[in-house]
Design a protein around this motif. Structure first.
Motif, PDB file in Angstrom:
ATOM      1  N   ASP A   1      46.439  56.688  24.733  1.00 23.82           N
ATOM      2  CA  ASP A   1      46.453  57.436  25.984  1.00 23.82           C
ATOM      3  C   ASP A   1      45.043  57.503  26.553  1.00 23.82           C
ATOM      4  O   ASP A   1      44.093  57.023  25.944  1.00 23.82           O
TER       5      ASP A   1
ATOM      6  N   VAL B   1      43.593  45.564  24.299  1.00 23.93           N
ATOM      7  CA  VAL B   1      44.095  46.323  25.440  1.00 23.93           C
ATOM      8  C   VAL B   1      44.215  45.333  26.586  1.00 23.93           C
ATOM      9  O   VAL B   1      43.224  44.717  27.002  1.00 23.93           O
TER      10      VAL B   1
ATOM     11  N   THR C   1      49.225  44.661  32.558  1.00 27.69           N
ATOM     12  CA  THR C   1      50.548  44.113  32.844  1.00 27.69           C
ATOM     13  C   THR C   1      50.391  42.714  33.433  1.00 27.69           C
ATOM     14  O   THR C   1      49.553  42.499  34.306  1.00 27.69           O
TER      15      THR C   1
ATOM     16  N   HIS D   1      53.128  45.305  19.597  1.00 29.54           N
ATOM     17  CA  HIS D   1      52.930  46.379  20.570  1.00 29.54           C
ATOM     18  C   HIS D   1      52.766  47.721  19.865  1.00 29.54           C
ATOM     19  O   HIS D   1      53.556  48.068  18.998  1.00 29.54           O
TER      20      HIS D   1
ATOM     21  N   SER E   1      51.653  51.963  25.330  1.00 29.18           N
ATOM     22  CA  SER E   1      51.251  51.691  26.706  1.00 29.18           C
ATOM     23  C   SER E   1      50.853  53.000  27.357  1.00 29.18           C
ATOM     24  O   SER E   1      51.309  54.073  26.948  1.00 29.18           O
TER      25      SER E   1
ATOM     26  N   VAL F   1      48.551  50.145  34.397  1.00 29.36           N
ATOM     27  CA  VAL F   1      49.248  50.269  33.117  1.00 29.36           C
ATOM     28  C   VAL F   1      48.554  49.355  32.120  1.00 29.36           C
ATOM     29  O   VAL F   1      48.408  48.151  32.355  1.00 29.36           O
ATOM     30  N   TRP F   2      48.093  49.937  31.012  1.00 29.23           N
ATOM     31  CA  TRP F   2      47.435  49.199  29.929  1.00 29.23           C
ATOM     32  C   TRP F   2      48.344  49.209  28.720  1.00 29.23           C
ATOM     33  O   TRP F   2      49.028  50.193  28.445  1.00 29.23           O
ATOM     34  N   HIS F   3      48.344  48.090  27.984  1.00 26.50           N
ATOM     35  CA  HIS F   3      49.208  47.926  26.818  1.00 26.50           C
ATOM     36  C   HIS F   3      48.327  47.644  25.606  1.00 26.50           C
ATOM     37  O   HIS F   3      47.393  46.840  25.688  1.00 26.50           O
TER      38      HIS F   3
ATOM     39  N   TYR G   1      48.016  46.186  21.852  1.00 30.51           N
ATOM     40  CA  TYR G   1      48.598  45.288  20.855  1.00 30.51           C
ATOM     41  C   TYR G   1      47.644  45.173  19.668  1.00 30.51           C
ATOM     42  O   TYR G   1      46.433  45.150  19.847  1.00 30.51           O
TER      43      TYR G   1
END
Length: 91
Positions: free
Chosen positions: A35, A59, A62, A72, A75, A83-85, A87
């Protein structure tokens, strides 16, 4: 007041950047949250104190390529609506 032993599980926070990050943390660390905290992207990890290894976290935005072998972990939507994801590449 609550006491804790040196072997008690704890939650630690790590700051991460957009792109590739190598974090030194115990191998049993479980990522429990990803977060924003203020302007920083952060990962919270539940773990017991112990030996540390390098863990490779990415990081990505999208539409970006997912790193090969990436799993994953979470997010986050920023206040600017990016929006960051997160992994993790596990060997």
């Amino acid at each position: 007041m609550t006491s804790h032993s040196d072997s008690a599980r704890r939650v630690f926070k790590y700051q991460v950047q957009i792109g590739t990050n190598t974090l030194r943390m115990p191998p049993d660390g479980k990522i429990v949250h990803f977060d924003m905290q203020g302007p920083f992207l952060c990962v919270w990890v539940e773990t017991t104190p112990g030996d540390h290894i390098g863990r490779c976290l990415h990081v990505i935005g999208t539409g970006w390529s997912i790193p090969e072998g990436g799993q994953h972990r979470g997010s986050v939507v920023t206040p600017e609506e990016f929006v960051w994801h997160l992994y993790e590449v596990v060997p």
